[in-house]
Design a protein around this motif. Structure first.
Motif, PDB file in Angstrom:
ATOM      1  N   HIS A 229       0.827  -1.196   0.000  1.00 38.08           N
ATOM      2  CA  HIS A 229       0.000   0.000   0.000  1.00 38.08           C
ATOM      3  C   HIS A 229       0.868   1.256   0.000  1.00 38.08           C
ATOM      4  O   HIS A 229       0.640   2.204  -0.751  1.00 38.08           O
ATOM      5  CB  HIS A 229      -0.909  -0.031   1.229  1.00 38.08           C
ATOM      6  CG  HIS A 229      -1.880   1.097   1.288  1.00 38.08           C
ATOM      7  ND1 HIS A 229      -2.983   1.178   0.455  1.00 38.08           N
ATOM      8  CD2 HIS A 229      -1.911   2.204   2.048  1.00 38.08           C
ATOM      9  CE1 HIS A 229      -3.646   2.288   0.729  1.00 38.08           C
ATOM     10  NE2 HIS A 229      -3.016   2.935   1.697  1.00 38.08           N
ATOM     11  N   LEU A 230       1.891   1.221   0.824  1.00 42.34           N
ATOM     12  CA  LEU A 230       2.797   2.361   0.929  1.00 42.34           C
ATOM     13  C   LEU A 230       3.499   2.631  -0.401  1.00 42.34           C
ATOM     14  O   LEU A 230       3.578   3.766  -0.859  1.00 42.34           O
ATOM     15  CB  LEU A 230       3.846   2.086   2.020  1.00 42.34           C
ATOM     16  CG  LEU A 230       4.997   3.092   2.112  1.00 42.34           C
ATOM     17  CD1 LEU A 230       4.510   4.428   2.619  1.00 42.34           C
ATOM     18  CD2 LEU A 230       6.105   2.569   3.018  1.00 42.34           C
ATOM     19  N   LEU A 231       3.994   1.552  -1.034  1.00 46.28           N
ATOM     20  CA  LEU A 231       4.766   1.704  -2.265  1.00 46.28           C
ATOM     21  C   LEU A 231       3.922   2.245  -3.412  1.00 46.28           C
ATOM     22  O   LEU A 231       4.461   2.822  -4.354  1.00 46.28           O
ATOM     23  CB  LEU A 231       5.396   0.369  -2.672  1.00 46.28           C
ATOM     24  CG  LEU A 231       6.522  -0.125  -1.767  1.00 46.28           C
ATOM     25  CD1 LEU A 231       6.986  -1.501  -2.221  1.00 46.28           C
ATOM     26  CD2 LEU A 231       7.695   0.837  -1.789  1.00 46.28           C
ATOM     27  N   LYS A 232       2.604   2.062  -3.327  1.00 52.21           N
ATOM     28  CA  LYS A 232       1.762   2.516  -4.420  1.00 52.21           C
ATOM     29  C   LYS A 232       1.041   3.823  -4.103  1.00 52.21           C
ATOM     30  O   LYS A 232       0.312   4.342  -4.929  1.00 52.21           O
ATOM     31  CB  LYS A 232       0.730   1.429  -4.766  1.00 52.21           C
ATOM     32  CG  LYS A 232       1.353   0.219  -5.449  1.00 52.21           C
ATOM     33  CD  LYS A 232       0.362  -0.482  -6.367  1.00 52.21           C
ATOM     34  CE  LYS A 232       1.011  -1.182  -7.547  1.00 52.21           C
ATOM     35  NZ  LYS A 232       1.894  -2.281  -7.252  1.00 52.21           N
ATOM     36  N   SER A 233       1.229   4.355  -2.922  1.00 53.29           N
ATOM     37  CA  SER A 233       0.474   5.553  -2.544  1.00 53.29           C
ATOM     38  C   SER A 233       0.943   6.786  -3.302  1.00 53.29           C
ATOM     39  O   SER A 233       2.027   6.818  -3.871  1.00 53.29           O
ATOM     40  CB  SER A 233       0.586   5.791  -1.038  1.00 53.29           C
ATOM     41  OG  SER A 233       1.780   6.485  -0.760  1.00 53.29           O
ATOM     42  N   THR A 234       0.132   7.830  -3.302  1.00 54.50           N
ATOM     43  CA  THR A 234       0.468   9.051  -4.039  1.00 54.50           C
ATOM     44  C   THR A 234       1.464   9.894  -3.265  1.00 54.50           C
ATOM     45  O   THR A 234       1.959  10.903  -3.748  1.00 54.50           O
ATOM     46  CB  THR A 234      -0.792   9.907  -4.282  1.00 54.50           C
ATOM     47  OG1 THR A 234      -1.464  10.063  -3.024  1.00 54.50           O
ATOM     48  CG2 THR A 234      -1.712   9.261  -5.285  1.00 54.50           C
ATOM     49  N   ASP A 235       1.753   9.453  -2.062  1.00 50.31           N
ATOM     50  CA  ASP A 235       2.659  10.220  -1.221  1.00 50.31           C
ATOM     51  C   ASP A 235       4.118   9.877  -1.473  1.00 50.31           C
ATOM     52  O   ASP A 235       5.009  10.372  -0.800  1.00 50.31           O
ATOM     53  CB  ASP A 235       2.343   9.885   0.239  1.00 50.31           C
ATOM     54  CG  ASP A 235       2.189  11.145   1.063  1.00 50.31           C
ATOM     55  OD1 ASP A 235       1.970  11.031   2.271  1.00 50.31           O
ATOM     56  OD2 ASP A 235       2.319  12.248   0.476  1.00 50.31           O
ATOM     57  N   ILE A 236       4.326   8.989  -2.456  1.00 49.37           N
ATOM     58  CA  ILE A 236       5.675   8.492  -2.697  1.00 49.37           C
ATOM     59  C   ILE A 236       6.108   8.887  -4.098  1.00 49.37           C
ATOM     60  O   ILE A 236       5.298   8.933  -5.019  1.00 49.37           O
ATOM     61  CB  ILE A 236       5.698   6.953  -2.480  1.00 49.37           C
ATOM     62  CG1 ILE A 236       7.121   6.432  -2.364  1.00 49.37           C
ATOM     63  CG2 ILE A 236       4.998   6.211  -3.579  1.00 49.37           C
ATOM     64  CD1 ILE A 236       7.159   4.987  -1.925  1.00 49.37           C
ATOM     65  N   ALA A 237       7.389   9.232  -4.239  1.00 47.38           N
ATOM     66  CA  ALA A 237       7.910   9.600  -5.557  1.00 47.38           C
ATOM     67  C   ALA A 237       9.183   8.810  -5.831  1.00 47.38           C
ATOM     68  O   ALA A 237      10.023   8.646  -4.950  1.00 47.38           O
ATOM     69  CB  ALA A 237       8.193  11.095  -5.621  1.00 47.38           C
ATOM     70  N   TYR A 238       9.322   8.333  -7.059  1.00 46.24           N
ATOM     71  CA  TYR A 238      10.504   7.579  -7.454  1.00 46.24           C
ATOM     72  C   TYR A 238      11.408   8.478  -8.281  1.00 46.24           C
ATOM     73  O   TYR A 238      10.991   9.061  -9.275  1.00 46.24           O
ATOM     74  CB  TYR A 238      10.104   6.321  -8.234  1.00 46.24           C
ATOM     75  CG  TYR A 238       9.338   5.363  -7.373  1.00 46.24           C
ATOM     76  CD1 TYR A 238       7.955   5.480  -7.214  1.00 46.24           C
ATOM     77  CD2 TYR A 238       9.995   4.376  -6.652  1.00 46.24           C
ATOM     78  CE1 TYR A 238       7.250   4.630  -6.383  1.00 46.24           C
ATOM     79  CE2 TYR A 238       9.306   3.523  -5.819  1.00 46.24           C
ATOM     80  CZ  TYR A 238       7.934   3.654  -5.683  1.00 46.24           C
ATOM     81  OH  TYR A 238       7.253   2.819  -4.858  1.00 46.24           O
ATOM     82  N   VAL A 239      12.629   8.602  -7.819  1.00 45.33           N
ATOM     83  CA  VAL A 239      13.587   9.480  -8.483  1.00 45.33           C
ATOM     84  C   VAL A 239      14.719   8.638  -9.057  1.00 45.33           C
ATOM     85  O   VAL A 239      15.326   7.847  -8.341  1.00 45.33           O
ATOM     86  CB  VAL A 239      14.161  10.512  -7.472  1.00 45.33           C
ATOM     87  CG1 VAL A 239      15.195  11.392  -8.141  1.00 45.33           C
ATOM     88  CG2 VAL A 239      13.040  11.358  -6.892  1.00 45.33           C
ATOM     89  N   GLY A 240      14.972   8.816 -10.333  1.00 44.01           N
ATOM     90  CA  GLY A 240      16.073   8.092 -10.961  1.00 44.01           C
ATOM     91  C   GLY A 240      17.365   8.883 -10.811  1.00 44.01           C
ATOM     92  O   GLY A 240      17.381  10.093 -11.024  1.00 44.01           O
ATOM     93  N   ILE A 241      18.449   8.195 -10.438  1.00 42.22           N
ATOM     94  CA  ILE A 241      19.740   8.859 -10.320  1.00 42.22           C
ATOM     95  C   ILE A 241      20.628   8.374 -11.457  1.00 42.22           C
ATOM     96  O   ILE A 241      20.749   7.169 -11.684  1.00 42.22           O
ATOM     97  CB  ILE A 241      20.446   8.528  -8.986  1.00 42.22           C
ATOM     98  CG1 ILE A 241      19.465   8.556  -7.813  1.00 42.22           C
ATOM     99  CG2 ILE A 241      21.624   9.472  -8.762  1.00 42.22           C
ATOM    100  CD1 ILE A 241      19.011   9.905  -7.368  1.00 42.22           C
ATOM    101  N   ALA A 242      21.219   9.321 -12.155  1.00 39.06           N
ATOM    102  CA  ALA A 242      22.113   8.966 -13.262  1.00 39.06           C
ATOM    103  C   ALA A 242      23.377   9.800 -13.172  1.00 39.06           C
ATOM    104  O   ALA A 242      23.403  10.841 -12.508  1.00 39.06           O
ATOM    105  CB  ALA A 242      21.419   9.211 -14.594  1.00 39.06           C
ATOM    106  N   ALA A 243      24.423   9.317 -13.832  1.00 35.06           N
ATOM    107  CA  ALA A 243      25.674  10.077 -13.847  1.00 35.06           C
ATOM    108  C   ALA A 243      26.366   9.848 -15.181  1.00 35.06           C
ATOM    109  O   ALA A 243      26.357   8.735 -15.695  1.00 35.06           O
ATOM    110  CB  ALA A 243      26.585   9.649 -12.700  1.00 35.06           C
TER     111      ALA A 243
END
Lengths: 343, 277
Positions: A229-243
């Protein structure tokens, strides 16, 4: 980026090895703290020095570093860090899930448990998520940044709860865990094979492990549900890190596709270890020429990455000549967040 | 022309198995392929093996430059192993495939690694050398750590004997060379140091070769550039970076004998030089 830091409660930083996830995660948490949020960073694979700076706290409780950080970043409201130990976390998880202390002890003493929690490739991932879930349940944290374990496939991280959950559903485990000595002929045969292959001791331990596991089934399933539930909530954002030093566009795309398939679209990308701002003030000294050529190549890679990703880059962080060796360096890097326009 | 890979005991012999260890992002695959090419250029037949590498096709395939590759899929290797060792009738075999393998793959870490290495080892007679590009080490854990745990878990079963035989081979410095790949950055160096400790603990006679990748091609003099306080100065940055790399390397005694691969330069000359030394 500013909007993201102010609106989302949980930031999950994903990326391949060598891009600087741990540093970036800490910087994002510090930046959130500067914006007035009580923030905590959960780092999973820190270098020993960074870990010392943040505090290797094996009791798994966040260490408040606000006072240490304020000399460098006076606006910080509250900043903490957790550097959990996987095995310890598993122990505390078992204690929380087991209906009785006796059952917890039985599980913990089982050699399969011992090996599984140290070696099972999903274990580190699952424990990171479990720690996240525990922090999320604590209302004092307004921003939680999760630094994910180095993994080519971050979707594996996000699937870890389901994978472990499905372990409970395996029919053979249910049967193996059965207290009855009368087993179906087919399972009996399979057990014979297993014994021949692995020795009788293993089968006994496996049976024991499964019995203990079954005792925790209900509690475990509840905790898995909470995580999902937590992983799919709208309160979470996935940020990609690149270099530009290690990442290619292909890897980023693969990351994004994998995440999207599991219902977690990338909110944006942080381009770390950037060198485009570096320039020569005069002629290049001859001894510097090979290094200058390499720098130019990397700047080209960075420009290409930036062009391809264009509007999706939330933040660019500069590469530093010297390694990050403590809070002072981290705060210094956080200050440059403002420089690169928190858009 | 006889050529050799460097040995601890200094005798002329080509190791059969060459393992490449390293953290994610250090350039392990790049260097492994570089060595394979150099060996091939010397007229040797080489295979580059990987363990369940998601970006490669399963089984036999070809790398660029027509280098043969084999991407070992553990579940397939495991099925082959069960069939080969248990010699059981067809019906039971089908049952074993479905329940045993799923179960064991989930609860017994180490099985995948053992059967994969075993499978790769079974290919040794078809090539002069096999370069094994191992999965990125995450937490300083090695493949071989898993093998030991496997043996600890499985006591006296048949697999114990098989894994013991394999460990004996893996312990033979005449047959195996371990290449530990790192960068001149703190995290990879620390992890390589830990990896080294684990390997030496498990294989005291192990043949270890260190490879430092992507070294900045700059020898910093004693005098920092005048622009050192300018955060945007390329000269100051490169100088500072070169100094940091040397400081990092200086913390570990084993870096002194390491192979050095320079950033932006092809690995072939370094490998050639090493093979001919």
């Amino acid at each position: 980026m500013k909007a993201l830091l102010q609106k989302k409660r949980v930031l999950v930083c994903a990326g391949t090895g060598g891009v600087g996830k741990t540093t970036t995660s800490a910087v994002l948490a510090l930046a959130a703290a500067q914006l007035g949020r009580r923030s905590v960073v959960l780092t999973v694979d820190p270098a020993k020095r960074l870990s010392t700076a943040l505090g290797t706290d094996l009791s798994d409780t966040p260490r408040d570093l606000t006072l240490e950080v304020r000399p460098f970043l006076p606006d910080v409201k509250s900043f903490s860090a957790v550097v959990p130990d996987t095995h310890q976390t598993f122990l505390s998880l078992v204690e929380s899930l087991a209906p009785t202390p006796a059952l917890a002890a039985r599980m913990v003493e089982n050699p399969i448990f011992e090996t599984l929690t140290r070696e099972f490739s999903g274990a580190n991932e699952y424990m990171a998520l479990h720690r996240l879930s525990m922090l999320a349940r604590d209302p004092q944290w307004e921003t939680i940044v999760l630094d994910t374990p180095p993994s080519k496939n971050v979707a594996a991280l996000l699937r870890a709860p389901e994978l472990l959950g499905s372990l409970f559903e395996e029919k053979i485990l249910k049967l193996l865990g059965s207290q009855s000595r009368i087993l179906a002929a087919g399972i009996d045969k399979a057990l014979q094979l297993l014994e021949h292959l692995t020795g009788a001791g293993f089968v006994r331990h496996l049976h024991d492990f499964v019995v203990s596991l079954n005792g925790m089934r209900e509690n475990f399933v509840t905790s898995v549900e909470h995580l999902r539930h937590l992983l799919k909530s709208t309160d979470i954002a996935y940020v990609g890190i690149a270099a530009p030093t290690t990442s290619s566009l292909a890897e980023l795309s693969a990351l994004e596709v994998a995440l999207r398939e599991h219902g977690h679209p990338l909110a944006g990308i942080v381009l770390n270890r950037c060198m485009s701002e570096l320039r020569w003030n005069g002629p290049i000294p001859p001894s510097f020429e090979p290094a200058a050529k390499w720098l130019q190549e990397l700047q080209g890679k960075e420009a290409k990455l930036q062009a391809e990703l264009s509007g999706r880059i939330l933040l660019k962080l500069p590469e530093r000549a010297r390694d990050i060796q403590g809070l002072a360096d981290l705060c210094d890097l956080t200050r440059s967040v403002g420089e690169f326009a928190l858009g | 022309m006889q050529s050799k890979l460097r040995q601890k005991e200094g005798d002329l012999q080509l190791q059969k198995l060459i393992f490449f260890h390293g953290k994610g992002g250090v350039g392990k695959s790049f260097l492994a392929l570089g060595l394979a090419r150099a060996l091939r250029d010397q007229g040797r037949s080489v295979l580059v093996a990987t363990l369940d590498e998601p970006t490669l096709p399963p089984g036999d395939h070809l790398y660029p430059d027509e280098i043969p590759g084999f991407n070992c899929i553990p579940s397939i290797a495991f099925e082959e192993y069960i069939e080969r060792t248990l010699k059981i009738p067809a019906i039971t075999r089908i049952l074993a495939k479905n329940t045993l393998i799923q179960l064991l793959a989930k609860v017994a870490p180490g099985i995948k690694e053992i059967v994969s290495i075993g499978k790769i080892w079974s290919l040794r007679d078809e090539h002069d050398a096999i370069v094994i590009d191992l999965p990125s080490s995450g937490y300083g854990l090695t493949l071989f750590h898993s093998v030991r745990n496997f043996m600890r878990l499985f006591g006296k079963g048949r697999s114990f004997e098989d894994s013991r035989a394999m460990l004996e081979t893996l312990s033979d410095p005449n047959q195996v060379l371990h290449v530990l790949v790192t960068l001149a950055e703190e995290m990879p160096l620390v992890e390589t140091d830990e990896l080294r400790g684990l390997l030496v603990e498990q294989f005291p006679k192990a043949n270890l070769l260190y490879a430092i990748n992507r070294l900045l091609p700059l020898d910093p003099g004693p005098t920092p550039p005048l622009t050192r306080d300018d955060p945007r100065s390329a000269e100051a940055f490169l100088y500072g970076r070169a100094v940091q790399e040397r400081e990092n390397l200086g913390r570990f005694s084993w870096t002194a004998s390491a192979l050095r691969f320079w950033a932006g330069a092809p690995p072939a000359p370094v490998w050639r030089g090493f093979l001919e030394s």
